[in-house]
Design a protein around this motif. Structure first.
Motif: not given
Ligand code: ADP
Length: 463
Positions: A366-368, A397-399, A411-413, A423-425, A427-429, A451-453
């Motif tokens: 995601n960071a890349v 880009i940050g969130i 599935f949230y993006r 992406g599928s939304g 990964g983070l789940s 940015g994001t941490t």
């Molecule tokens: P995706 O497959 O869309 O990456 P994730 O579940 O990994 O799905 O992430 C969900 C959403 O969180 C992403 O669609 C993106 O909008 C946001 N996101 C995740 N990581 C980052 C990041 N490092 N910087 C900015 N946005 C992020």
């Protein structure tokens, strides 16, 4: 604006109000009753006095005029305030008024000397009750009239009223406290049901609300909610089963399509259009396979079927291995990739190597993906007394604040990611589930365009 009063406060106010009103009505009724009794008593006193006077006049019928006058004066002196008169048929005093007080007394006008008259008059320094009665002495038609002060009645009534008013604050206090106590007692089961309902989510739908013993509305509410939870649990479990079956059964055909396309691509005689079409099929089926894999992982996680044995794992090794895979991707996008893994310490946690690699891969990928080129990505490992913390930081880009609470949803993006970054939304789940499996805390801090941490904090184990 809607009033935000709790039910117990409203019940307390209602209870206090109704109790107070009831008491007030009772007090007023008692006051009227007391007044009526006192007036009747006054009437009785005056009537008895006049009866005595009648007897005296009868007995003195044969007396001379002077003797009767003396009898009457003696009677007047001995009873009440001497406020009595004997009137003739025309309403004039038949006997001289015994004293000056009686002369100045504001006697009411006698309307009809043939009927009894009982009324209240004011004057002579107060308020008085006056009783007038017809009386026949031989052929003579007389009318006896007699007065008694109302003052004693007033003292009793005033005392009663003072007591009534003085008890208002105490009564309000007692009724409000009683109302509050009763409403709290009645609503206690609601608090229990609310607390229990708050803990129920999609992950523990098998939990049920407590059912109160008393067969009342609250019991019916709990039973109804439990029946609803049962239906929801059934529906969710059917959806989960469907997702598991569908992702499982689709994996085979998708990888078959991909293999067929790859084999066809090996044929040097195919034209360029067909080559492009086959390449697209290979890429799309690869993405679909990944998506199905993610869906299957989550479906198994939901069903508690993803059994992984946890052993002691060196976090540094996991991160190094994941960074090795990420490095070429970061280089391709001209990101500076910075790794700080404090070599002086051991970072061992109880975990599953493959799952942890997947977790860090999701964060690094995601960071890349979400950092415009050329960016900076940093991975660090640090420790405190209780925690080992892995941080993945980017200047991408940050969130937005609006999206932050939802990015761990399936599935949230966030808006900027849709359509621009693949992406599928999911990964983070998956990352969140893996973190929970390791009793780790996955948190995020972000600012748009800065940015994001992401931080994963593992509990530290004493070795
Ligand atoms: P995706 O497959 O869309 O990456 P994730 O579940 O990994 O799905 O992430 C969900 C959403 O969180 C992403 O669609 C993106 O909008 C946001 N996101 C995740 N990581 C980052 C990041 N490092 N910087 C900015 N946005 C992020």
């Amino acid at each position: 604006m809607k009033r935000q009063w709790s039910i117990s406060l409203r019940l307390t106010l209602w209870f206090g109000g109704i109790f107070f009103l009831g008491w007030l009505l009772f007090g007023v009724a008692m006051w009227w009753n007391l007044r009526h009794t006192l007036v009747n008593e006054r009437y009785g006193t005056l009537a008895r006095r006049e009866e005595r006077l009648e007897k005296l006049l009868f007995a003195g019928q044969s007396h001379s005029e002077a003797e009767r006058l003396r009898d009457f004066a003696g009677f007047a002196r001995a009873t009440g305030h001497g406020l009595c008169e004997i009137l003739d048929e025309r309403g004039h005093p038949a006997y001289p008024v015994p004293n000056g007080e009686a002369q100045e007394f504001p006697w009411p006008r006698v309307k009809n000397t043939g009927a009894e008259q009982f009324e209240q008059v004011g004057g002579a320094g107060g308020s008085w009750w006056v009783l007038g009665r017809p009386f026949s002495l031989g052929n003579e038609k007389l009318y006896l009239i007699d007065a008694a002060p109302e003052e004693d009645n007033r003292v009793v009534l005033d005392r009663f009223l003072t007591g009534l008013l003085a008890s208002i604050p105490l009564l309000l206090l007692i009724s409000s406290a009683g109302g509050y106590f009763l409403s709290r007692r009645a609503l206690l089961p609601v608090d229990r049901i609310t607390a229990s309902a708050r803990t129920i989510s999609i992950t523990n739908l098998s939990q049920r609300l407590p059912v109160p013993h008393a067969s009342d509305e609250l019991q019916r509410l709990s039973v109804t909610c439990n029946a609803m939870l049962e239906r929801l649990e059934g529906a969710v479990s059917r959806i989960r089963q469907f997702t598991t079956d569908a992702s499982h059964d689709l994996r085979g055909p998708v990888s078959f399509m991909r293999t067929v396309a790859e084999v066809a691509l090996r044929n040097p005689r195919i034209d360029s259009d067909s080559r492009q079409a086959l390449t697209d099929i290979v890429e799309e089926s690869a993405r679909t396979s990944l998506l199905l894999e993610d869906m299957l992982t989550l479906a198994r996680a939901d069903a508690d079927r993803a059994e992984v044995a946890l052993v002691m794992v060196d976090l540094r090794c996991v991160i190094e291995e994941t960074c090795e895979i990420t490095r070429p991707l970061a280089a391709e996008r001209q990101h500076v990739f910075f790794i700080d893994l404090d070599p002086s310490r051991n970072f061992r946690v109880l975990g599953d190597f493959a799952s942890l690699r997947r977790l860090f891969w999701i964060l690094l990928d995601n960071a890349v993906k979400y950092t415009p080129s050329p960016g900076r990505i940093e991975v660090s490992l640090s420790s405190s007394a209780h925690e080992l913390v892995v941080a993945v930081r980017d200047n991408g880009i940050g969130i937005s604040e609006k999206d932050l609470p939802r990015i761990f949803d399936r599935f949230y993006r966030a808006d900027p990611s849709r359509g621009q970054v693949e992406g599928s939304g999911l990964g983070l789940s998956i990352a969140k589930w893996i973190a929970e499996m390791h009793r780790a805390r996955l948190s995020v801090a972000s600012a748009v365009h800065s940015g994001t941490t992401f931080e994963v904090a593992f509990p530290a184990y004493a070795e």
